[in-house]
Design a protein around this motif. Sequence first.
Motif, PDB file in Angstrom:
ATOM      1  N   THR A 191       0.821  -1.209   0.000  1.00 62.87           N
ATOM      2  CA  THR A 191       0.000   0.000   0.000  1.00 62.87           C
ATOM      3  C   THR A 191       0.856   1.261   0.000  1.00 62.87           C
ATOM      4  O   THR A 191       0.323   2.367   0.102  1.00 62.87           O
ATOM      5  CB  THR A 191      -0.922   0.038   1.242  1.00 62.87           C
ATOM      6  OG1 THR A 191      -0.105  -0.071   2.420  1.00 62.87           O
ATOM      7  CG2 THR A 191      -1.914  -1.115   1.220  1.00 62.87           C
ATOM      8  N   ASN A 192       2.174   1.097  -0.133  1.00 65.62           N
ATOM      9  CA  ASN A 192       3.092   2.248  -0.085  1.00 65.62           C
ATOM     10  C   ASN A 192       2.791   3.125   1.128  1.00 65.62           C
ATOM     11  O   ASN A 192       2.634   4.352   1.019  1.00 65.62           O
ATOM     12  CB  ASN A 192       2.986   3.079  -1.373  1.00 65.62           C
ATOM     13  CG  ASN A 192       4.045   4.167  -1.456  1.00 65.62           C
ATOM     14  OD1 ASN A 192       5.169   3.988  -0.982  1.00 65.62           O
ATOM     15  ND2 ASN A 192       3.704   5.291  -2.055  1.00 65.62           N
ATOM     16  N   ALA A 193       2.727   2.502   2.294  1.00 70.64           N
ATOM     17  CA  ALA A 193       2.373   3.223   3.523  1.00 70.64           C
ATOM     18  C   ALA A 193       3.322   4.397   3.762  1.00 70.64           C
ATOM     19  O   ALA A 193       4.516   4.314   3.472  1.00 70.64           O
ATOM     20  CB  ALA A 193       2.406   2.255   4.707  1.00 70.64           C
ATOM     21  N   GLY A 194       2.779   5.480   4.285  1.00 67.96           N
ATOM     22  CA  GLY A 194       3.584   6.677   4.530  1.00 67.96           C
ATOM     23  C   GLY A 194       3.964   6.774   5.990  1.00 67.96           C
ATOM     24  O   GLY A 194       4.933   6.186   6.429  1.00 67.96           O
ATOM     25  N   GLY A 195       3.163   7.492   6.753  1.00 67.11           N
ATOM     26  CA  GLY A 195       3.356   7.521   8.194  1.00 67.11           C
ATOM     27  C   GLY A 195       4.244   8.629   8.696  1.00 67.11           C
ATOM     28  O   GLY A 195       4.543   9.601   8.004  1.00 67.11           O
ATOM     29  N   THR A 390      -3.687  14.863   0.318  1.00 67.00           N
ATOM     30  CA  THR A 390      -2.542  15.767   0.280  1.00 67.00           C
ATOM     31  C   THR A 390      -2.998  17.070  -0.351  1.00 67.00           C
ATOM     32  O   THR A 390      -3.696  17.055  -1.367  1.00 67.00           O
ATOM     33  CB  THR A 390      -1.368  15.215  -0.543  1.00 67.00           C
ATOM     34  OG1 THR A 390      -1.006  13.930  -0.069  1.00 67.00           O
ATOM     35  CG2 THR A 390      -0.147  16.121  -0.417  1.00 67.00           C
ATOM     36  N   ASN A 424       0.098  16.210   4.227  1.00 72.24           N
ATOM     37  CA  ASN A 424      -0.868  15.105   4.320  1.00 72.24           C
ATOM     38  C   ASN A 424      -1.887  15.368   5.432  1.00 72.24           C
ATOM     39  O   ASN A 424      -1.559  15.373   6.605  1.00 72.24           O
ATOM     40  CB  ASN A 424      -0.089  13.821   4.598  1.00 72.24           C
ATOM     41  CG  ASN A 424      -0.934  12.562   4.644  1.00 72.24           C
ATOM     42  OD1 ASN A 424      -0.395  11.488   4.902  1.00 72.24           O
ATOM     43  ND2 ASN A 424      -2.226  12.647   4.399  1.00 72.24           N
ATOM     44  N   SER A 458      -5.882  10.394  -2.070  1.00 72.57           N
ATOM     45  CA  SER A 458      -5.324   9.384  -1.179  1.00 72.57           C
ATOM     46  C   SER A 458      -3.825   9.605  -1.036  1.00 72.57           C
ATOM     47  O   SER A 458      -3.039   9.226  -1.890  1.00 72.57           O
ATOM     48  CB  SER A 458      -5.584   7.973  -1.690  1.00 72.57           C
ATOM     49  OG  SER A 458      -5.030   7.054  -0.759  1.00 72.57           O
ATOM     50  N   ALA A 459      -3.461  10.233   0.064  1.00 74.06           N
ATOM     51  CA  ALA A 459      -2.051  10.550   0.285  1.00 74.06           C
ATOM     52  C   ALA A 459      -1.264   9.293   0.591  1.00 74.06           C
ATOM     53  O   ALA A 459      -0.250   9.014  -0.010  1.00 74.06           O
ATOM     54  CB  ALA A 459      -1.921  11.533   1.433  1.00 74.06           C
ATOM     55  N   GLU A 460      -1.780   8.498   1.550  1.00 77.54           N
ATOM     56  CA  GLU A 460      -1.004   7.337   1.979  1.00 77.54           C
ATOM     57  C   GLU A 460      -1.852   6.100   2.200  1.00 77.54           C
ATOM     58  O   GLU A 460      -1.319   5.007   2.353  1.00 77.54           O
ATOM     59  CB  GLU A 460      -0.204   7.665   3.246  1.00 77.54           C
ATOM     60  CG  GLU A 460      -1.069   8.135   4.419  1.00 77.54           C
ATOM     61  CD  GLU A 460      -0.243   8.434   5.677  1.00 77.54           C
ATOM     62  OE1 GLU A 460       0.980   8.548   5.572  1.00 77.54           O
ATOM     63  OE2 GLU A 460      -0.849   8.539   6.753  1.00 77.54           O
ATOM     64  N   HIS A 461      -3.162   6.214   2.215  1.00 79.14           N
ATOM     65  CA  HIS A 461      -4.006   5.052   2.519  1.00 79.14           C
ATOM     66  C   HIS A 461      -4.344   4.193   1.311  1.00 79.14           C
ATOM     67  O   HIS A 461      -4.942   3.129   1.464  1.00 79.14           O
ATOM     68  CB  HIS A 461      -5.310   5.508   3.189  1.00 79.14           C
ATOM     69  CG  HIS A 461      -5.113   6.050   4.566  1.00 79.14           C
ATOM     70  ND1 HIS A 461      -6.103   6.684   5.263  1.00 79.14           N
ATOM     71  CD2 HIS A 461      -4.025   6.046   5.384  1.00 79.14           C
ATOM     72  CE1 HIS A 461      -5.636   7.054   6.448  1.00 79.14           C
ATOM     73  NE2 HIS A 461      -4.378   6.685   6.538  1.00 79.14           N
ATOM     74  N   GLY A 462      -3.994   4.658   0.139  1.00 79.24           N
ATOM     75  CA  GLY A 462      -4.284   3.872  -1.053  1.00 79.24           C
ATOM     76  C   GLY A 462      -5.710   4.059  -1.539  1.00 79.24           C
ATOM     77  O   GLY A 462      -6.497   4.833  -0.968  1.00 79.24           O
TER      78      GLY A 462
END
Lengths: 504, 504
Positions: A191-195, A390, A424, A458-462
């Motif tokens: 999911t290319n997680a950010g965090g 974002t 984000n 969807s910045a980081e949640h997919g």
Amino acid sequence: MLKSAINCVKLHSKICVNLQSIRCLQLTPDYTQNSYKVTRGNYNLLKDRHVDFFQSLLGKERVLMDENDLERYNVDWYKQVRGKGQIVIKPKTTDEVSKILAFCNDNRLAVCPQGGNTCVSGASVPVFDEIILCTDLMNEIIHLDENSGVLVCQAGCILQNLNNYVSEKNLLLPLDLGSKGSCHIGGNVSTNAGGLRLLRYGSLHGNVLGIEAVKADGEVIDCLNTLKKDNTGYHLHHLFIGSEGTLGFVTKVAIQCPTQSKAISLAFLGLNSYEDVIKTFLQAKLELGEILSAVEVLDTPSMELVNEHLKLNSPIGNHNFYLLLETKGSNEEHDQDKLNKFLELVLNKKLVVDGTATTEPTKYNAIWSIRERLPEAFALDGYVYNYDLTLALEDYYKLVSELRDHVGDRSHRVFGFGHLGDGNLHLQVSAIDFSNEFKDYIDSFVYKRVKELNGSISAEHGVGFLKAPYLNLVKHKSSVSLMRSLKNLMDPNGILNPYKVLPY
Amino acid sequence: MLKSAINCVKLHSKICVNLQSIRCLQLTPDYTQNSYKVTRGNYNLLKDRHVDFFQSLLGKERVLMDENDLERYNVDWYKQVRGKGQIVIKPKTTDEVSKILAFCNDNRLAVCPQGGNTCVSGASVPVFDEIILCTDLMNEIIHLDENSGVLVCQAGCILQNLNNYVSEKNLLLPLDLGSKGSCHIGGNVSTNAGGLRLLRYGSLHGNVLGIEAVKADGEVIDCLNTLKKDNTGYHLHHLFIGSEGTLGFVTKVAIQCPTQSKAISLAFLGLNSYEDVIKTFLQAKLELGEILSAVEVLDTPSMELVNEHLKLNSPIGNHNFYLLLETKGSNEEHDQDKLNKFLELVLNKKLVVDGTATTEPTKYNAIWSIRERLPEAFALDGYVYNYDLTLALEDYYKLVSELRDHVGDRSHRVFGFGHLGDGNLHLQVSAIDFSNEFKDYIDSFVYKRVKELNGSISAEHGVGFLKAPYLNLVKHKSSVSLMRSLKNLMDPNGILNPYKVLPY
């Protein structure tokens, strides 16, 4: 004035939320197939002979079919979606995954890959009766090169466990999420997680060096490079980062781990206006530079929420906005000097009304808890509609205010918080219960405005299941067409995570 | 003892080598089609009606056909390969590129994309008579967001020009190469260029946020995202990073630029053994942490070379190995304190024999010149066989010694230098002139050993034409097969940069 002097500490063990153990308290949702306009694909139904194959391959104990066992694999953590999967399969090895997928592909059985099931976009649970292929038992740490900091492990390793493991060698994982006690690294990568650490260490596209994945037809793609530089051929592993299990099932990951910092400090600041938040952030970039490791923002409703449901208090009284600034560096004295000068500057400029800074572990953890336990608190505030956006900094909080006006008293509260340093925004709306009509009412407003503001929906949640219908809205036609071609190339029968990412 | 105290400076303008202006002095090589076993693909020959089309689209002045004009576009900088391209086309816009490629695709004309033509793997010049599609005139800077540091520009912008542009806003490009005065950002991205800043700022996969590219059939893929986080759909732009113009022609790039550091220091150290080099590097990671921005190593022959051909001298006398350590930080006093403590430590431990440290621009530039002008010096030392490898630190210099034994007196000299911090070794062999037999003799030895040592045969220079035959040696069959499928999907007629990357 700062309320606390900065003290010396060596150890930090930030609170770790095991999402599975504090399951969201809201009601189990209706089945997704009833709540959403989605049609089951032309896949075969699960038959006894299929079950026989899986049991003969893995043994009965790694093939779950009891309805009570299945529930937690069919419902996502936020209880937004609910599948009707009738079987959960738990391979331990790549070879097992390969055999399972080859069989499913030959038999036209749809498959839903699942890691820690902490996805908030509905990617990790079935939409209909997809077979749940779970990484629970793929949790072996394979190798850690202490010189280069490169870690190789199976996809089912829990993020927090990996972090604990490498911390013994003075390293840390380059990503950190609220769900770290539950999420699997394979899911993070897929999911290319950010965090929380993206600001300092960059995205997974920069940090994941190699991947082993299994294609829908069972073919193993071994691009498990462990070198920081390898420019031989197409960089295939990026295909699997962020494609949410629709192009392949990630089985192993090689990730570079930076050196742990000797010194960590945390500042928690109260501000009057969002304008002051931006000015303070830009000042922090200039003054704290290379030691700045996290910049998080919270608004008043977010703080009230954690206070109400979790009895967590602001250590600096009540303000319109709160900024959490973390620094990590190699010299404690230097970092404290930089942080103190920065705080003096922003207090003198009246950008910040009040603040506290600490390196003391209990206080450090207490402050981080306010930010990290927000998802828990949301889950206790009724049904939560969540958006992960974002936006350019100048538009970041504007949208929160606009949405607040838009929903009026139809919601409990509208919350704005997130990773300000990356632009984000986590925008949440809590209401008594789920309503498709209200969801559409918010969705259409938010997505339209984000598009107008050139932001990301969807910045980081997919994209998952919940945002798939909006992909055409935000991506160019030629891009979506190329995505479909890639999907057809790598999974011609469409068995891998159907109804996710690409519009269904 | 350190020979220089650290002084305060504000400005650094590191030497910029314009490779085109100091063209390699060795003889023009024979045509590639004569030197290598390669068969021309089934492409059409250039006809007058094709030329008419290009001239009607761009005007005559942007279509070069004079033999004298063509030479520099047909030969690479190291003079390893030479094409027989009969035409160079210089579009200015994405729309022109789209029309040109659509026409070439319809007419089965092969195309060689070219940026600054500084590639050292033979990717940027034709192998036969491919049409040279050059980004020389696509040099517009489109936008710089000062808050986020994201720069958007056309593919033909020269790296150094971009760096100069953003430096006015206190930013810098996250990559830095010896060829920065000539190379184009589109070429950098297409080859996933590494360079001197990778250690600090990470790879292009982490820093390039979006790309606009044109597929072989002329379709424009607009994935020019400018946000630090965007998880909507497959991350298509990574397909174009490192695929060396074989999957699409990059026309625009969005790249994040970090904040410039206020303080820069450089240490140049002399060491007795490679073992001490490793120990010193690991100590630097611990002591200098977040301010460490470059770690380069040189051996004795490399130093002798720049002394002989360019009259550059070591500022600390002669040693077996030299380490160049650069720091960049936000507080000069803190950085100097860290660097001094580190130097005291490694001198006391006798890991380092002698050293100098500086922040003074003239001295800083003089020291960097030793490292950055090595390619110039090689070009003056006869024919140079060059290898760009990644190896685990314990194997890094072992291979240099082994190759020295292997070639014996058949070479002038064997040089080992490179980006130690990334495990990236530049291994060079100079000889009187080019010989296919000698090349095979070195190639087979180096590639076999690198494979045995689990290294990479191309750390940052890409595969291009010269390493394409070795792709099958180092990549798994299933990976190469997936690469071929991607190529067939995106360029079914194979017109884009044929004979490059994939084995011909």
